[in-house]
Write an enzyme that holds these catalytic residues in place. Structure first.
Site, PDB file in Angstrom:
ATOM      1  N   ALA A  87     -38.632  -6.444-107.111  1.00  0.00           N
ATOM      2  CA  ALA A  87     -40.114  -6.287-106.780  1.00  0.00           C
ATOM      3  C   ALA A  87     -40.446  -7.885-106.788  1.00  0.00           C
ATOM      4  O   ALA A  87     -40.069  -8.921-107.491  1.00  0.00           O
ATOM      5  CB  ALA A  87     -40.873  -5.718-107.898  1.00  0.00           C
ATOM      6  N   GLY A 132     -35.865  -4.081-108.451  1.00  0.00           N
ATOM      7  CA  GLY A 132     -36.488  -2.892-107.565  1.00  0.00           C
ATOM      8  C   GLY A 132     -35.417  -2.754-106.351  1.00  0.00           C
ATOM      9  O   GLY A 132     -35.535  -1.653-105.913  1.00  0.00           O
ATOM     10  N   GLU A 135     -32.972  -0.351-107.892  1.00  0.00           N
ATOM     11  CA  GLU A 135     -33.806   0.939-107.920  1.00  0.00           C
ATOM     12  C   GLU A 135     -33.648   1.708-106.795  1.00  0.00           C
ATOM     13  O   GLU A 135     -33.608   2.849-106.475  1.00  0.00           O
ATOM     14  CB  GLU A 135     -35.128   0.694-108.466  1.00  0.00           C
ATOM     15  N   GLU A 155     -35.065  -7.098-115.638  1.00  0.00           N
ATOM     16  CA  GLU A 155     -36.413  -7.128-116.095  1.00  0.00           C
ATOM     17  C   GLU A 155     -36.768  -7.468-117.254  1.00  0.00           C
ATOM     18  O   GLU A 155     -37.548  -8.323-117.885  1.00  0.00           O
ATOM     19  CB  GLU A 155     -37.066  -5.501-115.974  1.00  0.00           C
TER      20      GLU A 155
END
Length: 281
Positions: A87, A132, A135, A155
């Site tokens: 992200a 991300g 993910e 993260e």
């Protein structure tokens, strides 16, 4: 091959029969026969996912969802260095709790649409799949990675948790203990280890990645589309319940196939020893 995304008409962009209210800048959508290829196209940002990119992915998914001629999807990243580097930290840095939750819900909504799309999605992982990126790959049905691909959920090193489903999908793929190890330590997983722990299905050289993904998509597209999407439904729903309920789900999906013309065609072709001609009906 058809390419979609940049046809202006009175302030709108038309993709096939879907009218988009904004131009696709960070995502490309191409169609080649029964195959759709979605590319996250922010190479200068290592294809990081910001809100605009997530919304464009949502638009591309809507188009694919409504196109009955698409039987399979490949998701990849632009360039040779990164699939999706995570992200967008620049966007996240100054969010408060409410903003962080909303950003997480946006990503999760889009990823669930990929996961629940009634067509198989193959992730062609051409480089970094971090945060991300890992993910979104886990939201796909099948993952093919290059030998240079690297995976991580980094993260906690940034002071946050995985926010796009990493704490939920990673344990389901690699087991609870291994998932906790990877999430707690931010460890980098190279392609060979990703294969050995079940995080990816196959590892190939970079120059063979799209050929391999296309070959797998072609194999999928050669089968009855209704049966394939019904298998996806049975697996996805069955994995969330106990085995007895899952068998009931399978039985219902199995039975539903007998209302399709493709079931008649597939069995008739087998008995008549001829080539199948599925119509997705």
């Amino acid at each position: 091959m058809r390419s979609y995304g940049i046809k202006r008409e009175e302030g709108f962009v038309e993709i096939k029969n879907v009218i988009l209210e904004e131009e696709l800048k960070n995502v490309t959508l191409e169609k080649d026969g029964n195959l759709a290829i979605v590319t996250i196209n922010r190479p200068k940002a290592l294809n990081a996912l910001n809100s605009d990119t997530l919304r464009e992915l949502d638009l591309a998914i809507s188009n694919i969802e409504q196109d009955s001629n698409v039987y399979c999807v490949i998701l990849t990243g632009a360039g040779e260095k990164s699939f999706v580097a995570g992200a967008d930290i620049a966007e996240m840095k100054d969010l408060d709790a409410k903003g962080g939750e909303e950003f997480g819900l946006l990503g999760n909504r889009v990823f669930r649409r990929i996961e629940n799309l009634d067509k198989p999605v193959i992730a062609a992982i051409n480089g970094f799949a971090l945060g991300g990126g890992c993910e979104i790959s886990m939201a796909c049905d099948i993952r093919i990675a290059t030998t240079k691909a690297k995976f991580a959920q980094p993260e906690v090193g940034l002071g946050i948790t995985p926010g796009f489903g990493g704490t939920q999908r990673l344990p389901r793929l690699v087991g609870e203990g291994k998932a906790k190890e990877l999430i707690y330590t931010c460890a980098i997983v190279k392609a060979d280890e990703a294969l050995s722990i079940g995080l990816v299905n196959k590892v190939v050289p970079l120059d063979k990645l799209m050929d391999e993904a296309r070959a797998m998509a072609k194999a999928i597209c050669s089968n009855a589309p209704i049966a394939v999407k019904t298998c996806k439904d049975a697996i996805n729903r069955g994995m969330q319940v106990d085995i007895d309920k899952a068998i009931e789900i399978e039985a219902g999906d199995f039975g539903s196939c007998f209302d399709s013309l493709d079931q008649k065609e597939g069995m008739s072709a087998f008995l008549e020893r001829r080539e199948k001609n599925f119509q997705n009906k």
